[in-house]
Design an enzyme around this catalytic site. Structure first.
Site, PDB file in Angstrom:
ATOM      1  N   GLY A   1      37.666  41.471  36.524  1.00 47.22           N
ATOM      2  CA  GLY A   1      35.993  41.940  35.711  1.00 47.22           C
ATOM      3  C   GLY A   1      36.248  43.411  36.638  1.00 47.22           C
TER       4      GLY A   1
ATOM      5  CD  GLU B   1      48.656  47.496  37.311  1.00 44.59           C
ATOM      6  OE1 GLU B   1      48.605  47.066  36.019  1.00 44.59           O
ATOM      7  OE2 GLU B   1      47.637  48.492  37.006  1.00 44.59           O
TER       8      GLU B   1
END
Lengths: 367, 379
Positions: free
Chosen positions: B127, B245
């Site tokens: 979120g 990532e």
């Protein structure tokens, strides 16, 4: 995976960079253009002394035993300073042709002299139809003779020798060594758009020596692959030069009361240039390593065509953008940035242009 | 200088290939290959198989049940999964939240969450974005007010992938509206999606599918122990999270899988007797996209090996997105009208969805802003 230069390469690159920084400023380069032989004889001698010309020549023949990776490093550095030296024809193409097709005797005769800078050799292969060879070789009483024309042979007017491709009856295309000064060689010399000396060369029964080592059918492909790798690296060097000038300009030129580099539109286009440059550098590196036999990511024979198309396109993109972002000054003869585009136009045509190599990738019939 | 894999890495790749071949259900593989999403059940099944093998969390240290692989091994694993194609380890559970909890979480959080994240016993979503805070994430407004009973959360998140079937959401919330810099008033907090006051609404994207959601928080009470790390340090944790990532940012494996698909499609069209003249431009186009991808993979090796500036990392994201979009586009076009059918045209749907990869995770424009400031030093 080890992308570290070895000590010899690092030393070579350091001394080459120092030499070019000293002797090949844009201003000096423009003076060499006006010299009769179209390059700097002194720089050429120093290139030999530093071991640059012999970097990829086997040690047994007076070189340093390097390979396509060393030629990539050198070509990149030469591209960046818009070099006019006959490095490509002599140290890359002729050395590759002798290495791939020459007999031990032929290698021993020429390779040490190439490494020492005592001889210049031009590569006379390409003709009007890319991939096609119309020059004919015929066996006479005193050996081979060649007939026909090669257009736009780079450094072809002043070279001591030419490596010439010619059709041999019943044997396909073979490579020959022709003395540039022998009877039956007519050279019509001119300069190319980037200042490089070139010549249309007519062979009217000129004596020719067949490169008669163990020559398989793929010899020319192999020699061309090495040439394309070096040409790609030279384009990367030219892109680097144009990119660096442009980023500097964005940080100095003011309009509307602020640096033009403060505009996001120009920032993003400069970033696109950077990405094109880094991607091209990677592709050039991968091709050189593939030709040197040290690349697990190698993608086969197509890699050569793909690199030429890709880097041909990015080199155009980057050098044209460099001019656009300079505005008017970029259009002038006296400023370096436009000369990078001129150089790229020549390198794009060398060893088959973008369209030709794209055709190869598309699987269209070759001539 | 070389681009050679070590014998050890070759064996490692082989081991992973064999595991995937033996464990990835064929129907899942076919679904992914046809351009479909991995479902909740797909992700759960695959994550559990990886976890049972000890590979559930490639980058986590062994002490926390991770594989403990180095960067090169993680890259090989990520690329092999993508090439299969198999789902990657759960992106939000494993790549994002896990490392944050390992580095900044409390003992209780680590003990409770890490094993469940690894085994997909709970699935989490992210979120971060809000309607007014996309590229300018630090302007986010969702408020978490400290009360005697915990944090009272009010606000809205958007573009929340998988919220409709996730169990928890990790959120960036504003805990100090008066902070001098917007970044310094933000905290990182874990919220149970079953909490009263949470509403999840679907967003149907241009591909006609449902993967995105809006999440509304209306006086949601969150226990104080669900705060991760220190209050008002959330921005630092989010930056740390995005740094993990690395193995996925360029999407090399993902695009390689699509290139292989495009080549298979070309071969099929040829076998069906399509004219050579019609196929030639596609062959050329695929070859050039492949060259671009190959260059990006080498660029990634240069960076990770310390031979190119790590500051180029946003370029991996931006160019990786463009390459993926280009090959997805080619596949869709080559498929012709077959791919246009609304019922079976998954290749067009996956093309439409591919337009999102240059928007999410920092849009291409933001990547270029970063490169311009950090590499070119233009401001």
């Amino acid at each position: 995976m080890n992308l570290q230069l070895n000590d010899v390469q690092q030393q070579l690159l350091d001394s080459l960079t120092r030499l070019l920084g000293r002797e090949y400023s844009f201003e000096k380069r423009q003076q060499y253009v006006t010299d009769d032989n179209g390059h700097s004889a002194e720089t050429w001698r120093t290139l030999a002394e530093l071991g640059v010309l012999g970097a990829a020549i086997p040690e047994a023949f007076g070189g340093f035993g390097g390979d396509a990776v060393d030629e990539m490093l050198v070509s990149q550095a030469l591209g960046r300073c818009l070099s006019l030296e006959p490095y490509h024809g002599t140290a890359v193409m002729a050395a590759a042709a002798l290495g791939a097709a020459g007999s031990e005797q032929q290698k021993a005769k020429l390779l040490p002299r190439i490494a020492q800078g005592d001889v210049s050799v031009a590569w006379a292969h390409g003709e009007a139809v890319p991939g096609g060879v119309s020059v004919q070789a015929a066996a006479g009483v005193e050996g081979w003779c060649v007939f026909g024309s090669k257009p736009c042979v780079i450094h072809g007017a002043g070279s001591d020798y030419l490596v010439v491709s010619a059709q041999v009856p019943d044997s396909g295309v073979r490579l020959f060594l022709v003395n540039g000064h022998s009877v039956g060689v007519q050279r019509d010399s001119y300069r190319l758009i980037d200042g490089t000396p070139a010549a249309d060369v007519r062979f009217d029964g000129a004596q020719a020596e067949l490169l008669d080592g163990d020559a398989g059918s793929a010899v020319i492909e192999r020699v061309l692959a090495l040439g394309i790798s070096a040409a790609c690296a030279e384009m990367v060097g030219a892109m680097q030069g144009a990119y660096a000038l442009t980023v500097d300009y964005l940080k100095t030129r003011k309009q509307f009361g602020r640096l033009i580099g403060a505009n996001q539109a120009l920032q993003h286009r400069a970033v696109d240039m950077l990405a094109a440059l880094e991607q091209s550098r990677s592709l050039s590196l991968s091709l050189a390593l593939a030709l040197a036999g040290r690349n697990d990511l190698a993608t086969g024979p197509e890699q050569v065509h793909a690199a030429k198309v890709y880097i041909g396109q990015t080199a155009r993109q980057v050098t044209q953008e460099a001019i656009q972002m300079h505005g008017g000054i970029g259009m002038t003869e006296e400023y370096a940035v436009g000369h990078y585009l001129r150089r790229v136009l020549v390198l794009d045509q060398l060893h088959g242009d973008t369209r030709y190599h794209l055709g190869c990738l598309e699987g269209r019939p070759r001539h | 200088m070389d681009l050679l894999y070590s014998e050890q890495h070759k064996a490692f790749r082989q081991e992973i290939r064999e595991f995937i071949a033996g464990n990835l259900p064929d129907d899942m593989r076919q679904r992914l290959r046809a351009g479909g999403f991995a479902s909740k059940a797909d992700t759960e099944l695959w994550q559990r198989r990886l976890n049972a093998r000890g590979w559930g969390a490639p980058a986590w240290p062994k002490a926390f049940g991770g594989a403990g692989w180095d960067a090169a091994e993680q890259q090989i694993f990520a690329d092999e999964c993508a090439c299969a194609p198999a789902p990657p380890p759960h992106i939000f559970n494993i790549t994002m939240l896990g490392p944050v909890l390992i580095h900044f979480g409390s003992d209780a959080q680590r003990e409770y969450f890490l094993p469940k994240l690894r085994n997909a016993d709970i699935q989490v979503c992210q979120g971060f974005s809000e309607p007014g805070s996309g590229s300018d994430l630090a302007s986010l407004k969702t408020r978490a007010e400290r009360t005697a009973d915990g944090y009272l959360v009010n606000g809205q998140k958007i573009w929340t992938s998988q919220a409709h079937y996730s169990d928890w959401i990790f959120c960036l919330v504003r805990t100090d509206p008066g902070a001098t810099k917007p970044q310094s008033g933000i905290s990182f907090i874990l919220i149970d999606l079953k909490s009263p006051g949470i509403t999840v609404r679907p967003i149907i994207s241009i591909d006609g599918r449902h993967s995105l959601n809006e999440v509304f928080f209306d006086n949601v009470l969150v226990p104080a122990e669900n705060l991760v790390g220190e209050e008002n340090k959330g921005w630092d944790y989010a930056k740390f999270l995005l740094g993990h990532e690395r193995a996925y940012i360029a999407g090399i494996g993902r695009s390689k899988e699509r290139v292989a698909y495009a080549k298979d499609l070309l071969a099929r069209l040829q076998a069906e007797g399509r004219p050579a003249d019609m196929l030639a431009p596609w062959r050329g186009r695929i070859a050039m996209i492949e060259a671009d991808l190959h260059a990006l993979e080498v660029t990634q090796f240069r960076m990770h090996g310390g031979h190119a500036d790590m500051k180029l990392s946003p370029m991996l994201k931006a160019r990786g997105s463009e390459i993926f979009q280009a090959i997805t586009d080619v596949i869709c076009r080559m498929s012709g009208t077959d791919a246009l059918r609304a019922d079976t045209g998954t290749l067009t749907k996956s093309f439409l969805y591919s337009r999102a990869v240059s928007i999410f995770g920092g849009s291409t424009e933001v990547q270029k802003n970063i490169l311009s400031a950090t590499v070119l030093d233009l401001r």
